[in-house]
Design a protein around this motif. Structure first.
Motif: not given
Length: 344
Positions: A94-109, A132-138
């Motif tokens: 889910r990415g708790h505490g992040r800004h926004g709810k959209a699905v996106r990829e995490v990179t090292a940067a 990450v994404g609030r909708d984990r299926v998405a």
């Protein structure tokens, strides 16, 4: 009060302390009616959830209780074990505490405030695709579309995300077990503790001791040395020191965790002399939480991903990773629950 904490943080900390008492306190007893409401709403949500489909099997690493039980180190250890066994895992969170709810990829940067501190830590430590994404299926569908080589998705949390299919689930407990045994908000339970484990579910005790009646296996946890912050961020393992090298110094120990006392206790068990600075879980580090002129700080990896090394000045910041060793029998059980990859 540590710099950056608020009255709300202190009130939350007080409530959390009630959760982890062996018996319900008067405050917890007074919150029991809200437990019943929470349980009713959670049951309603479960009935309404429709399990979706995904192109690869899913292994959920989660909790029956609210965080701090060692879930993130467990996810990292599980991903590393799957990779060692020849699987090609990816991770969703889910990415708790992040800004926004959209699905996106995490990179090292990626910045922690954009994706969450735990997903960023997992990406850095496990070196696998993380979305990450609030909708984990998405999030899982996006991960699989972007990385067709992935043959198993590991969900960081999501045990209560009923729309997410799962072939295997690993439930994590630490030495605190289920605390006072009550549901939120009077206690730490997200859902009632089952009398027996459903098919496909395993239990891992991250502190090496069984803390609930549920049968499970025990992990070995340890602090894995100390890295200078800049070297840790750069992935330079050559700069690591054994913890014993920090003995005899007075260190400021800083931890923004759900259960920071565990980290502090492990440092002391390693022979380090520390002054404690507990911070709220997922502390943002908008400003540094230690006084100017502090000589040396020790902190966790979850904190380190949010600290800008150019802002620490003359303070030496040491990053102390937590490693979990999984029982080989547990790894075998999890692998047996996951269907083999489909040949290309």
């Amino acid at each position: 009060m540590a710099r950056g904490t608020t009255l709300a943080d202190r009130a939350q900390a007080l409530l959390v302390r009630q959760w982890w008492r062996p018996q319900p306190s008067l405050l917890a007893q007074g919150l029991r009616p809200l437990c019943w409401l929470y349980a009713a709403l959670a049951a309603r949500q479960r009935r309404r959830s429709v399990v979706q489909s995904l192109p690869v099997p899913v292994l959920v690493v989660g909790n029956f209780v609210v965080g701090g039980a060692g879930k993130t180190p467990t996810v990292i250890a599980v991903v590393q074990a799957l990779t060692a066994a020849g699987r090609r895992p990816g991770v969703v969170s889910r990415g708790h505490g992040r800004h926004g709810k959209a699905v996106r990829e995490v990179t090292a940067a990626t910045a922690a405030h954009d994706v969450g501190d735990e997903p960023l830590l997992i990406r850095r430590r496990a070196a696998v695709p993380v979305w990450v994404g609030r909708d984990r299926v998405a999030a899982a569908r996006a991960l699989c579309a972007a990385h067709p080589e992935v043959d198993v998705v590991v969900s960081d949390d999501g045990l209560q995300h009923r729309a997410l299919p799962r072939q295997a689930a690993l439930v994590v407990f630490d030495e605190r077990g289920v605390g006072n045994g009550l549901m939120l908000p009077a206690g730490p339970l997200r859902e009632p503790l089952p009398r027996r484990l459903p098919p496909g579910m395993q239990v891992l005790y991250t502190a090496g001791v069984a803390s609930t009646p549920l049968p499970g296996m025990r992990a070995l946890r340890r602090l894995a040395g100390a890295w200078p912050l800049a070297a840790w961020l750069a992935g330079d393992g050559r700069a690591a020191l054994p913890l014993a090298a920090l003995r005899g110094r007075r260190l400021l120990a800083v931890a923004g965790l759900a259960a920071p006392e565990k980290f502090f206790s492990m440092l002391e068990q390693a022979g380090l002399g520390i002054d404690r600075v507990p911070l709220p879980d997922h502390h943002a580090y908008a400003t540094l939480p230690w006084p100017a002129g502090t000589a040396e700080v020790v902190t966790t990896e979850k904190d380190a991903v949010k600290i800008d090394p150019t802002q620490t000045g003359a303070t030496q910041v040491w990053v102390v990773p937590l490693d979990l060793t999984l029982p080989s029998a547990l790894v075998g059980e999890l692998l047996s629950l996951l269907p083999a990859p489909t040949p290309p």
